[in-house]
Design an enzyme around this catalytic site. Structure first.
Site, short mmCIF file in Angstrom:
data_model
loop_
_atom_site.label_atom_id
_atom_site.label_comp_id
_atom_site.label_asym_id
_atom_site.label_seq_id
_atom_site.Cartn_x
_atom_site.Cartn_y
_atom_site.Cartn_z
N SER A 66 8.24 39.31 100.91
CA SER A 66 9.00 38.06 100.77
C SER A 66 8.20 36.80 101.09
O SER A 66 8.70 35.70 100.86
CB SER A 66 10.24 38.10 101.66
OG SER A 66 11.19 38.96 101.10
N LYS A 69 7.92 34.49 98.27
CA LYS A 69 9.03 33.60 97.89
C LYS A 69 8.70 32.12 98.14
O LYS A 69 9.28 31.23 97.52
CB LYS A 69 10.31 34.02 98.62
CG LYS A 69 10.77 35.41 98.17
CD LYS A 69 11.88 36.00 99.01
CE LYS A 69 12.20 37.42 98.51
NZ LYS A 69 13.18 38.12 99.35
N TYR A 193 10.25 40.21 89.79
CA TYR A 193 10.51 40.06 91.23
C TYR A 193 9.82 41.18 92.03
O TYR A 193 9.11 40.92 93.01
CB TYR A 193 12.03 40.06 91.47
CG TYR A 193 12.40 40.14 92.94
CD1 TYR A 193 12.38 39.00 93.74
CD2 TYR A 193 12.77 41.35 93.52
CE1 TYR A 193 12.70 39.07 95.09
CE2 TYR A 193 13.10 41.42 94.87
CZ TYR A 193 13.06 40.28 95.65
OH TYR A 193 13.37 40.35 96.98
N TYR A 245 15.47 34.62 107.75
CA TYR A 245 16.84 35.12 107.58
C TYR A 245 17.67 34.79 108.81
O TYR A 245 17.56 33.67 109.33
CB TYR A 245 16.84 36.63 107.28
CG TYR A 245 15.74 37.00 106.32
CD1 TYR A 245 15.80 36.55 105.01
CD2 TYR A 245 14.61 37.72 106.72
CE1 TYR A 245 14.77 36.84 104.11
CE2 TYR A 245 13.59 38.00 105.82
CZ TYR A 245 13.68 37.56 104.54
OH TYR A 245 12.68 37.83 103.67
N VAL A 263 8.83 41.96 104.53
CA VAL A 263 8.98 43.29 105.13
C VAL A 263 7.70 44.13 105.14
O VAL A 263 7.67 45.22 105.69
CB VAL A 263 10.13 44.14 104.50
CG1 VAL A 263 11.49 43.61 104.86
CG2 VAL A 263 9.95 44.28 103.00
N1 LIG Z 1 12.33 40.69 103.27
C1 LIG Z 1 11.56 41.13 102.31
O1 LIG Z 1 10.34 41.06 102.38
C2 LIG Z 1 12.26 41.78 101.16
C3 LIG Z 1 11.40 41.93 99.92
C4 LIG Z 1 11.63 43.24 99.20
N2 LIG Z 1 10.79 43.28 98.02
C5 LIG Z 1 13.09 43.40 98.81
O2 LIG Z 1 13.47 42.88 97.83
O3 LIG Z 1 13.86 44.03 99.48
#
Ligand SMILES: NC(=O)CC[C@H](N)C(=O)O
Length: 316
Positions: A66, A69, A193, A245, A263
């Site tokens: 993420s 993003k 994505y 988050y 993650v």
């Molecule tokens: N928090 C994350 O890094 C989530 C990214 C992961 N590719 C997902 O979509 O669940």
């Protein structure tokens, strides 16, 4: 009292993190990430002059997940400008990164671009008018350009692993499609994505790639103008409020910097006017943010006096 020496602080943090027994839990819902050794740690601090102060496993590639993003938001704002905010909000969600609960009440408009639903909507905007392969190529090239390093690549095994198990993200995307928030074919959007989440970088590359956010939209090392100063300031604001988050408040309280986690265990943090910092440790806390990554950043901002909310006497 003189300011502490950054190289000493980084070396101390790396040594302390290597020795800690509490390492968090690696993400297992993407099976390929579940195989990563949690006993790894890296910290890289990219400074205004382009030098990078490194500690730990700074040259090891990891899945940025993420953290990507931040860069897809940067790209989409460049393509769509403020129209982007018609499709994605910019308020903290107060729920998990992959939560679906708010989407129904808010008619398919995700709370912010850093939760999964929001990032999928942003990816849809990047995809419009392109083939998935072109859109993905554009995201990858942006990261290679920002890091000034062609070694940045997509880890196909991680992407395939998530493609096989990404049922929750499929639900989010289909739900948004039902509300007319997603324009393109859902499987194409998710393909792009999953692959941009699977971009692999080293901590050194990630710190360099985030440098423009610390220096008013311009990478001082390469001289490249990436975005306007105003846009960089706004991306930093969203990183501060939404980048972790429902752990964003805790991150602001402890670290005191705009930051974005993934993650894979990476975090990109921005020290405005001073530095861009990447940390990586694969074990996660209960919110899905890097456990030791957050602790390391807290040590860094405390010792260097780098929190945006004020420095203790004798630092800064
Ligand atoms: N928090 C994350 O890094 C989530 C990214 C992961 N590719 C997902 O979509 O669940």
């Amino acid at each position: 009292m003189p300011s502490p020496d950054l190289s000493d602080v980084v070396a101390e943090i790396a040594a302390e993190m290597a020795a800690r027994p509490d390492r968090g839990q690696v993400a297992t819902y993407i099976p390929e990430l579940g195989r990563i050794d949690p006993n790894q740690f890296a910290i890289a601090v990219a400074l205004r002059d382009g030098s990078v102060v490194c500690g730990g496993d700074c040259g090891t590639y990891f899945s940025i997940q993420s953290v990507s993003k931040v860069f897809t938001l940067t790209l989409a704002l460049g393509l769509a400008g403020d129209r982007l905010w018609n499709r994605v909000g910019r308020e903290p969600s107060g729920s998990r990164f992959n939560s679906i609960v708010q989407l129904e009440q808010e008619r398919g408009i995700p709370r912010n671009p850093f939760i999964n639903a929001g990032a999928i909507a942003v990816t849809d905007m990047i995809l419009s008018g392109h083939q998935p392969r072109e859109a993905l190529g554009e995201i990858l090239r942006l990261l290679q350009f920002l890091a000034d390093d062609d070694g940045v690549h997509i880890d196909r095994a991680v992407a395939a692993s998530e493609e096989r198990t990404g049922f929750n993200n499929r639900a989010l995307a289909n739900f948004m499609k039902g509300f007319g928030v997603i324009e393109n074919t859902v499987e194409y959007v998710l393909g792009v994505y999953f692959h941009h989440c699977a971009i692999a970088m080293t901590a050194r590359q990630l710190a360099a790639a985030g440098s423009f956010l610390a220096h008013q939209g311009k990478n001082p090392a390469t001289g490249h103008s990436v975005i306007t100063a105003e846009r960089a300031r706004r991306i930093n604001a969203i990183m501060l409020t939404c980048g972790h988050y429902d752990g964003s408040g805790e991150f602001a309280y402890r670290v005191g910097l705009p930051g974005k986690s993934g993650v894979g265990g990476g975090i990109l943090a921005v020290v405005p006017g001073k530095a861009s910092v990447a940390v990586w440790s694969p074990g996660l806390d209960a919110w899905g943010n890097s456990h030791l990554g957050r602790i390391a950043l807290e040590m860094l901002t405390t010792r260097m006096g780098w929190s945006i909310f004020g420095a203790p006497a004798g630092t800064g």
